[in-house]
Write a protein that holds these residues in place. Structure first.
Motif: not given
Lengths: 196, 246
Positions: B218-221, B223
């Motif tokens: 996942d780019y944002y967090d 994960r």
């Protein structure tokens, strides 16, 4: 014979240590003391590969809030009184130094002005429903943004109009443009979440 | 069987017989064209792994005692590990996934060219006009982490994903030096007063495994949503042809 062994030892030394290198960090240019003066929230649709400003309605799964922080940057050293400092510039903060304001607490609240879901009634913080990404604003946003908030938990009610508010609290000890314990806030324009 | 015994007798006679060759040379500096074959002990999760890699081998042999020589070789490869074709392990390029590659953020770094260094001991034997030197040594293969990453945007949502593929020494995370053992045989024939024609047969077995990792993040967090991982030991087998100065 001894000379040959010496050569071999030198080669062995090179062989063992040639891989070692010094990873020297880049020089960090301090931006100076950054004072937050005001903020702005913008609604974006990020369903494609670019940010589009939202007029009225958006798919919540593509909704992104853009944050613009207007700041004054003062010359260091920061230990001087506000009156003695030299103002370098007033501008929208870029993402590179967005994590530090000398006059506010380090945390902020993103608040919903509408009932979001059963856990987040109107007036409560929805920080946990969004993920902040400064790099997203840098890589994709056409306009100048300091950071972005991407919605990761979605409201249960469809076709509902929402507004969000960001609140920074001013620290008592540093306040050139605001009174101590005042808040620096901005409210987003109303936006209707429509599931396709 | 008789044939093998005859060959053995000829070999021993050749090795022990007096020769017109100069036995007191200081050593040799040589350069060779190297044809390297890369093999792994088990299947790595690579779609199109590089198997043949040409290179240049530079060697320095120094006589230590009688016919015992210390050797040092440097091998620089022309090829790269070419991981570019490995993308799509997660089906990220399949149209039904609804993912748009964001080319501007794609980073391909498959230009890393592995080079290796070897250090060890060899013994020179004489066989008529030829010289044979079996060698045993330590090998260091510098892989220089090979990785590629790509950013994907999910159409219709704000979701962004990073796909990262890495090929590196297992557990090293950026320090990609493989340590191994080298077995080598060099045969040489004099072609002029100072120059020798060299043929080399080299085998390297790496003790450090190499690992192929794929991550769908996942780019944002950041994960890790999906992951692939395989590891294997690297063997290299090479044939080299070159000249040496003595």
């Amino acid at each position: 014979m001894k000379k040959h062994i010496l050569y071999l030892l030198v080669l062995l030394y090179y062989f063992l240590f040639v891989n070692m290198s010094c990873g020297c960090g880049d020089d960090y240019n301090s931006p100076g003391a950054v004072e937050l003066t005001s903020v702005e929230l913008l609604n974006y649709d990020f369903s494609g590969t670019e940010f589009k400003v939202v007029d009225s309605e958006v798919n919540p799964k593509a909704y992104v809030i853009g944050l613009r922080c207007f700041v004054n940057t003062y010359e260091l050293p920061s230990s001087l009184d506000w009156e003695q400092r030299v103002l370098l510039e007033s501008a929208v903060l870029s993402k590179t130094n967005s994590n530090f304001f000398i006059n506010t607490n380090s945390t902020f609240d993103l608040i919903t002005d509408t009932d979001f879901d059963s856990e987040h009634p109107a007036g409560s913080s929805v920080n946990d429903c969004f993920v902040e990404s400064a790099s997203l604003s840098h890589d994709f946003a056409a306009g100048q943004l300091t950071s972005t908030f991407v919605m990761r938990k979605y409201p249960t009610t469809n076709n509902q109009v929402y507004t969000f508010r960001i609140v920074y609290r001013v620290k008592a000890e540093y306040s050139a443009t605001h009174n101590p314990n005042e808040t620096i806030e901005a409210i987003s324009k109303p936006v209707k979440f429509v599931q396709p | 069987m008789k044939r093998y015994i005859c060959l053995l007798i000829i070999l021993i006679a050749g090795l022990t017989s007096a020769s017109a060759q100069d036995r007191k040379t200081w050593g040799e500096i040589g350069v060779s064209f190297d044809n390297q074959l890369l093999m792994t002990s088990s299947h790595l999760n690579l779609v199109h792994p590089t198997q043949y890699m040409p290179g240049i081998r530079v060697n320095l042999d120094v006589r230590l005692y009688e016919q015992w020589f210390g050797f040092y070789t440097l091998v620089g490869s022309f090829g790269s590990l070419k991981l570019k074709n490995d993308i799509n392990h997660f089906g990220e390029l399949n149209p039904e996934q609804n993912l748009i590659p964001i080319n501007s953020s794609a980073v391909f770094s498959d230009e890393s060219r592995p080079f290796s260094m070897n250090l060890g001991l060899g013994h020179r034997f004489f066989l008529k006009d030829w010289q044979l030197m079996p060698m045993l040594g330590l090998s260091m293969i510098e892989l220089s982490q090979t990785s590629q990453s790509m950013l994907f945007k999910e159409s219709g949502t704000s979701n962004l994903y990073n796909v990262i593929y890495r090929f590196e020494a297992e557990g090293k995370d950026g320090l990609d030096t493989l340590y191994g053992i080298l077995l080598s045989v060099k045969s040489s024939k004099q072609i002029s007063r100072r120059y020798w024609l060299n043929f080399g047969l080299n085998y390297t077995y790496s003790f450090t495994p190499v690992a192929s990792t794929g991550e769908f993040r996942d780019y944002y967090d950041r994960r890790v949503l999906k992951q692939t991982y395989t590891s294997a030991r690297l063997h290299t087998f090479s044939l080299s042809v070159g000249v040496g100065f003595r």
